[in-house]
Write a protein that holds these residues in place. Structure first.
Motif, mmCIF file in Angstrom:
data_model
loop_
_atom_site.group_PDB
_atom_site.id
_atom_site.type_symbol
_atom_site.label_atom_id
_atom_site.label_comp_id
_atom_site.label_asym_id
_atom_site.label_seq_id
_atom_site.Cartn_x
_atom_site.Cartn_y
_atom_site.Cartn_z
ATOM 1 N N GLU A 17 0.811 -1.221 0.000
ATOM 2 C CA GLU A 17 0.000 0.000 0.000
ATOM 3 C C GLU A 17 0.844 1.271 0.000
ATOM 4 O O GLU A 17 0.408 2.306 -0.480
ATOM 5 C CB GLU A 17 -0.930 0.008 1.216
ATOM 6 N N LEU A 18 2.060 1.217 0.543
ATOM 7 C CA LEU A 18 2.931 2.391 0.560
ATOM 8 C C LEU A 18 3.688 2.450 -0.756
ATOM 9 O O LEU A 18 4.509 1.584 -1.052
ATOM 10 C CB LEU A 18 3.905 2.332 1.741
ATOM 11 N N LEU A 19 3.396 3.457 -1.563
ATOM 12 C CA LEU A 19 4.037 3.604 -2.866
ATOM 13 C C LEU A 19 5.269 4.489 -2.804
ATOM 14 O O LEU A 19 6.109 4.458 -3.681
ATOM 15 C CB LEU A 19 3.040 4.183 -3.875
ATOM 16 N N GLY A 20 5.371 5.334 -1.792
ATOM 17 C CA GLY A 20 6.521 6.212 -1.648
ATOM 18 C C GLY A 20 6.182 7.366 -0.739
ATOM 19 O O GLY A 20 5.061 7.487 -0.243
ATOM 20 N N GLY A 21 7.135 8.219 -0.512
ATOM 21 C CA GLY A 21 6.934 9.385 0.323
ATOM 22 C C GLY A 21 8.181 10.239 0.291
ATOM 23 O O GLY A 21 9.240 9.799 -0.162
#
Length: 89
Positions: A17-21
């Motif tokens: 679910e975490l694609l980037g940041g």
């Protein structure tokens, strides 16, 4: 609190679910571009006094409900967290 948040980010990364940041720099160095018969660049920041965008995370949630669950875990006392869709370019 940092350990708990790091664990949460690991959980989101492992689920896909975490694609980037990305963390953002000091808003005092921001610039704003408006279109007035061409681009006009002015000093920022765009945010209201006392507010700034510190960073962003790109999350791919399967449902709006899941996005809200994730958002609730990002929130903490005294902070504002905003949930927005990503524009498809």
């Amino acid at each position: 609190m940092d350990t708990e948040f790091d664990s949460f980010l690991t959980e989101l990364q492992e689920s896909g679910e975490l694609l980037g940041g990305e963390a953002l720099g000091d808003p005092a160095g921001a610039q704003l571009v408006r279109w007035e018969e061409g681009p006009v660049i002015s000093s920022g920041p765009y945010a209201a006094p006392g507010e700034h965008l510190a960073g962003m995370f790109f999350i791919q949630a399967g449902t709006p409900q899941r996005a809200e669950e994730i958002l609730a875990r990002f929130a903490s006392p005294g902070e504002t967290v905003e949930l927005r869709p990503i524009a498809n370019m």
